[in-house]
Motif scaffolding. Structure first.
Motif, short mmCIF file in Angstrom:
data_model
loop_
_atom_site.label_atom_id
_atom_site.label_comp_id
_atom_site.label_asym_id
_atom_site.label_seq_id
_atom_site.Cartn_x
_atom_site.Cartn_y
_atom_site.Cartn_z
N ASN A 279 0.85 -1.19 0.00
CA ASN A 279 0.00 0.00 0.00
C ASN A 279 0.89 1.24 0.00
O ASN A 279 1.14 1.85 1.03
N SER A 281 0.44 4.26 -1.04
CA SER A 281 -0.18 5.54 -0.70
C SER A 281 -0.05 5.85 0.77
O SER A 281 0.31 6.97 1.17
N GLU A 416 -9.41 5.18 -3.91
CA GLU A 416 -8.19 5.16 -3.10
C GLU A 416 -8.20 6.29 -2.08
O GLU A 416 -7.79 6.11 -0.93
#
Length: 471
Positions: A279, A281, A416
Motif C-alpha cells: 500500500n 499511498s 483510493e
C-alpha cells in the motif's frame, strides 16, 4: 578476393559508426565517446554452385488460437506486478538503475525464492566473487542451498555451461557490461562486446527456454548505457528508480512485450534488503503534516494502481539580480514553468519575482499530466499562505487557457482517496460530451472546477471565512 574491412570508430554511448575519430558524436552529441574498434569479419561472396542449400522458414496463418504465455512467479508480488504477472519462459528482461540502488539485492532475493521453491536457477556475476555473493546473501538472511552461483565473464564458457544444464528456469547475468566474447576484438563494455555477448545469451535463452535477466549500467543522465539496440533486442526493460537518501525504490517497466508498460513495483530498502510495499499511498503520506501552506495531495495512477502522494511547494523572494530559480524534484521542470505562466496570465498571481521549489515527497517520479491541478493547488497555497484542506485530494490536467481537463481512471483515484480517509476531492468539471461522470464513494465530497481561477477563488473564500470567524 574478399574485400578488406576498413577500420571503424564507434560511439560508446549510442553505437553510431564513423569512418574517422572525432571528439563529439554527431548522432547523440556526446563528447569523448568515440573509440576505435576492430572491424567485424566480412563474409565472402556466395558461390552459385557451392555450399549447402538454404533452408526455408515455417509459415503460419494469422487465424488460430492464441493462449497467454505461461508465467513463473517469483513470489515477490511487486516484482511480478511490474513484469506483468511473472517471468515468461524464454523471455529476456533488461534491468537498469543507478549504482547502489538495489538491483543486485532484488535479483538475489528473487533467485533465492525461486530456488527455494524448487526451480533451477543460476546467478552469474561478472562484478563479484562467489564469496562476496555468499556474504551478501548471509547479510540479507537469505537461505537457498540449491541456488547455483558463479563468477565469470567469458561468454563462451558461460554458453557451454548453459547448454549442458537442463531444466533451467532463470539465469541472471550481473552485468552485461562485464561480459566478454573472445571472437570480438574489443574490451568488455564496448558497443561491439555488449551487442555480441547479449545476442549470444539471448539466443541461448530462446533456444533452451529459460528466462534471462540482464543487469545493465546506466549513464549520468539515468539512461541505460551502451547501444540502444540492446533495448530492442530484449522483451522487457525495467528501470530501478529512487534516491539513495530515501528508503523507497520504484521498479518501473519502460518496455514489456508481455504486459503493461506503465506498471510499477514499490519497495522499501531495509537492513534485510528490499521489502515490498503493498500500500504505497499510506507509506508516501505517513509523514505528511496537515495545515501547512504549500502542500497538496495528488491522487495519481501508476499502471493499474492508484497512488496518493504529497506535492510540496515553497516560494521565496528572488535573491540577486538574476532570473528566479525553478528547482523541481520528481516532476517535469517544463510543466512547472507552464503552470506558473498560466497562473500569472490567467489568474493574476505574480510569481515572476519568486524563487519556486517543488518536491514530490517520498522520491516518486510523477509523469502524468493529471498532477497539474495538485501542483497548482500547492503553488497557490504557498503564494497565499493559506493551507489546503488537509482532507482533500486533487487531480486534473490544466490547459494553456487555464481550463481544467478530464483525466482517466477517476473512479479508481476516488476509491483510493476514500479508503485512506479523505473527505473531499477537487477534480475537473464534467461536460456533456464526456462519458459517465465519476462516482463518489459514500462520504466523499466532489468539488468540481472548470478553471484555475476557481481554484484561486477557493483560497480567497477560505480567507474570507477566517476573517469572519475572527470578527
Amino acid at each position: 578476393m574478399a574485400k578488406k574491412a576498413a577500420v571503424r570508430y564507434v560511439c560508446q554511448a549510442c553505437g553510431a559508426v564513423t569512418p574517422k575519430w572525432a571528439g563529439k558524436c554527431e548522432s547523440c552529441g556526446a563528447w569523448n565517446t568515440i573509440e576505435q574498434e576492430a572491424p567485424l569479419p566480412l563474409a565472402g561472396p556466395a558461390r552459385p554452385g557451392g555450399g549447402t542449400r538454404p533452408g526455408r522458414i515455417a509459415l503460419a496463418s494469422l487465424a488460430g488460437e492464441a493462449t497467454p504465455p505461461p508465467r513463473v512467479r517469483t513470489t515477490i508480488e511487486e516484482l511480478d506486478r511490474a513484469l506483468g504477472g511473472g517471468l515468461v519462459p524464454a523471455s529476456v528482461v533488461l534491468v537498469g538503475g543507478d549504482p547502489g540502488i538495489g538491483k543486485s539485492t532484488l535479483l538475489l532475493q528473487a533467485t533465492c525464492r525461486l530456488a527455494a521453491a524448487g526451480r533451477r536457477v543460476l546467478y552469474i556475476s561478472g562484478e563479484e566473487a562467489v564469496d562476496q555473493i555468499r556474504m551478501r546473501a548471509r547479510r540479507l538472511g537469505l537461505d537457498a542451498p540449491t541456488l547455483d552461483v558463479a563468477a565469470a565473464i567469458n561468454v563462451t564458457d558461460i554458453a557451454g555451461t548453459l547448454e549442458a544444464e537442463t531444466d533451467l528456469a532463470l539465469v541472471v547475468i550481473d552485468s552485461i557490461q562485464t561480459m566478454w566474447l573472445d571472437t570480438v576484438d574489443s574490451a568488455p563494455g564496448t558497443v561491439s562486446q555488449v551487442r555480441a555477448t547479449a545476442f549470444e545469451l539471448i539466443r541461448l535463452a530462446k533456444q533452451r527456454g529459460f528466462a534471462l535477466i540482464l543487469v545493465g549500467h546506466v549513464t549520468k543522465e539515468g539512461a541505460l548505457a551502451g547501444p540502444r539496440v540492446l533495448e530492442h533486442m530484449v522483451d522487457a526493460v525495467m528501470y530501478f528508480e529512487g534516491d539513495r537518501g530515501h528508503q523507497f525504490r520504484i521498479l518501473r517497466a519502460a518496455k514489456n512485450r508481455f504486459g503493461a508498460t506503465d506498471e510499477i513495483g514499490v519497495f522499501a530498502m531495509t537492513d534485510l534488503g528490499l521489502v515490498e510495499v503493498p500500500n504505497p499511498s499510506a507509506l508516501f503520506l505517513a509523514e505528511r503534516r496537515g495545515n501547512v501552506a504549500g502542500s497538496a495531495v495528488f491522487a495519481g495512477v501508476e499502471g493499474t494502481r492508484p497512488v496518493l502522494v504529497e506535492v510540496q511547494a515553497l516560494l521565496s523572494p528572488k535573491g540577486g539580480d538574476g532570473a528566479p530559480r525553478r528547482s523541481v524534484v520528481g516532476w517535469d521542470t517544463g510543466r512547472l514553468n507552464l503552470l506558473l505562466a498560466v497562473l500569472e496570465a490567467r489568474c493574476g498571481l505574480r510569481l515572476n519575482t519568486m524563487d519556486v521549489f517543488l518536491n514530490i515527497a517520498g522520491g516518486l517520479r510523477v509523469g502524468e499530466p493529471a498532477a497539474d491541478l495538485a501542483v497548482a493547488a500547492a503553488l497557490v497555497s504557498a503564494a497565499t499562505g493559506r493551507p489546503t484542506n488537509a482532507g482533500a485530494v486533487y487531480f486534473g490536467e490544466v490547459g494553456l487557457s487555464g481550463e481544467v481537463r478530464q483525466v482517466a481512471q477517476a473512479d479508481a483515484r476516488l476509491k483510493e482517496a476514500h479508503k485512506l480517509g479523505f473527505g473531499q476531492a477537487v477534480l475537473p468539471r464534467r461536460v456533456a460530451r464526456t462519458n459517465a461522470p465519476a462516482k463518489a464513494p459514500d462520504g466523499l465530497e466532489l468539488r468540481e472546477i472548470g478553471h484555475l481561477s476557481d481554484l484561486v477563488a477557493m483560497f480567497g473564500a477560505a480567507e474570507t471565512e477566517e476573517r469572519k470567524g475572527a470578527e
